[in-house]
Design an enzyme around this catalytic site. Sequence first.
Site, PDB file in Angstrom:
ATOM      1  N   VAL A   1      10.227   8.163  -6.799  1.00  0.00           N
ATOM      2  CA  VAL A   1      11.036   7.025  -6.332  1.00  0.00           C
ATOM      3  C   VAL A   1      11.566   6.311  -7.570  1.00  0.00           C
ATOM      4  O   VAL A   1      10.779   5.841  -8.410  1.00  0.00           O
ATOM      5  CB  VAL A   1      10.215   6.054  -5.448  1.00  0.00           C
ATOM      6  CG1 VAL A   1      11.077   4.866  -5.041  1.00  0.00           C
ATOM      7  CG2 VAL A   1       9.677   6.775  -4.213  1.00  0.00           C
TER       8      VAL A   1
ATOM      9  N   ASN B   1       4.562   6.490 -13.569  1.00  0.00           N
ATOM     10  CA  ASN B   1       5.161   7.815 -13.730  1.00  0.00           C
ATOM     11  C   ASN B   1       6.622   7.649 -14.136  1.00  0.00           C
ATOM     12  O   ASN B   1       7.324   6.797 -13.592  1.00  0.00           O
ATOM     13  CB  ASN B   1       5.075   8.595 -12.417  1.00  0.00           C
ATOM     14  CG  ASN B   1       3.636   8.871 -12.006  1.00  0.00           C
ATOM     15  OD1 ASN B   1       2.772   9.079 -12.855  1.00  0.00           O
ATOM     16  ND2 ASN B   1       3.375   8.865 -10.707  1.00  0.00           N
TER      17      ASN B   1
ATOM     18  N   ARG C   1       0.838  -1.208   0.000  1.00  0.00           N
ATOM     19  CA  ARG C   1       0.000   0.000   0.000  1.00  0.00           C
ATOM     20  C   ARG C   1       0.866   1.248   0.000  1.00  0.00           C
ATOM     21  O   ARG C   1       1.885   1.307   0.699  1.00  0.00           O
ATOM     22  CB  ARG C   1      -0.918   0.012   1.223  1.00  0.00           C
ATOM     23  CG  ARG C   1      -1.940  -1.085   1.177  1.00  0.00           C
ATOM     24  CD  ARG C   1      -2.979  -0.945   2.285  1.00  0.00           C
ATOM     25  NE  ARG C   1      -3.664  -2.200   2.462  1.00  0.00           N
ATOM     26  CZ  ARG C   1      -4.600  -2.679   1.645  1.00  0.00           C
ATOM     27  NH1 ARG C   1      -4.977  -1.961   0.598  1.00  0.00           N
ATOM     28  NH2 ARG C   1      -5.158  -3.850   1.855  1.00  0.00           N
ATOM     29  N   ASP C   2       0.427   2.219  -0.806  1.00  0.00           N
ATOM     30  CA  ASP C   2       1.133   3.502  -0.858  1.00  0.00           C
ATOM     31  C   ASP C   2       0.985   4.216   0.490  1.00  0.00           C
ATOM     32  O   ASP C   2      -0.089   4.238   1.093  1.00  0.00           O
ATOM     33  CB  ASP C   2       0.559   4.366  -1.991  1.00  0.00           C
ATOM     34  CG  ASP C   2       1.490   5.501  -2.364  1.00  0.00           C
ATOM     35  OD1 ASP C   2       2.028   5.480  -3.481  1.00  0.00           O
ATOM     36  OD2 ASP C   2       1.682   6.416  -1.531  1.00  0.00           O
TER      37      ASP C   2
ATOM     38  N   HIS D   1       7.595   1.453 -10.836  1.00  0.00           N
ATOM     39  CA  HIS D   1       6.454   0.843 -10.157  1.00  0.00           C
ATOM     40  C   HIS D   1       5.177   1.201 -10.891  1.00  0.00           C
ATOM     41  O   HIS D   1       5.094   2.225 -11.563  1.00  0.00           O
ATOM     42  CB  HIS D   1       6.381   1.316  -8.701  1.00  0.00           C
ATOM     43  CG  HIS D   1       6.536   2.796  -8.540  1.00  0.00           C
ATOM     44  ND1 HIS D   1       7.758   3.425  -8.586  1.00  0.00           N
ATOM     45  CD2 HIS D   1       5.620   3.765  -8.388  1.00  0.00           C
ATOM     46  CE1 HIS D   1       7.588   4.723  -8.434  1.00  0.00           C
ATOM     47  NE2 HIS D   1       6.301   4.966  -8.335  1.00  0.00           N
TER      48      HIS D   1
ATOM     49  N   HIS E   1       1.333   2.145 -10.188  1.00  0.00           N
ATOM     50  CA  HIS E   1       0.313   2.528  -9.213  1.00  0.00           C
ATOM     51  C   HIS E   1      -1.005   1.872  -9.611  1.00  0.00           C
ATOM     52  O   HIS E   1      -1.399   1.937 -10.782  1.00  0.00           O
ATOM     53  CB  HIS E   1       0.075   4.045  -9.232  1.00  0.00           C
ATOM     54  CG  HIS E   1       1.226   4.884  -8.805  1.00  0.00           C
ATOM     55  ND1 HIS E   1       1.285   5.481  -7.558  1.00  0.00           N
ATOM     56  CD2 HIS E   1       2.353   5.263  -9.462  1.00  0.00           C
ATOM     57  CE1 HIS E   1       2.409   6.192  -7.477  1.00  0.00           C
ATOM     58  NE2 HIS E   1       3.077   6.073  -8.612  1.00  0.00           N
TER      59      HIS E   1
END
Length: 114
Positions: free
Chosen positions: A96, A87, A29-30, A100, A102
């Site tokens: 970061v 992104n 989880r973010d 990844h 999202h």
Amino acid sequence: MSDTIFSKIIRREIPADIVYEDQDVMAFRDLNPQAPVHVLFIPKKPIATLNDAAAGDADLLGKLLLAAATYAKSEGFAEQGYRTVINCNEDGGQTVFHMHVHLLAGRRLIWPPG
Ligand code: AMP
């Protein structure tokens, strides 16, 4: 590629709310969720940005998306819908540098994004 906070999560040096893990992929989880569901799917292999993915990473990139879709189905919101986002670099808003995906869900997401 230099070490990132996500490498530390993979090595379990810092805590994270891990929701999925296999040999190649981890999802957690973010920390700063932008929707009721906000999970990050990361390759265990460190790839800094999507630009750094090579042809040999095609299976791995596919696994990230399939893991996100499988998670959405297992959590019961796949039919209602969700968004996946990668992104890349400054204009993409990447902060970061361990690439990844999202996964955002649980509310109506506006399009186009800001
Ligand atoms: P991006 O801006 O696309 O690079 O996304 C990085 C995401 O990582 C942001 O949404 C952050 O909230 C999230 N993040 C940063 N540190 C952590 C952490 N320790 N655990 C979980 N999520 C994090």
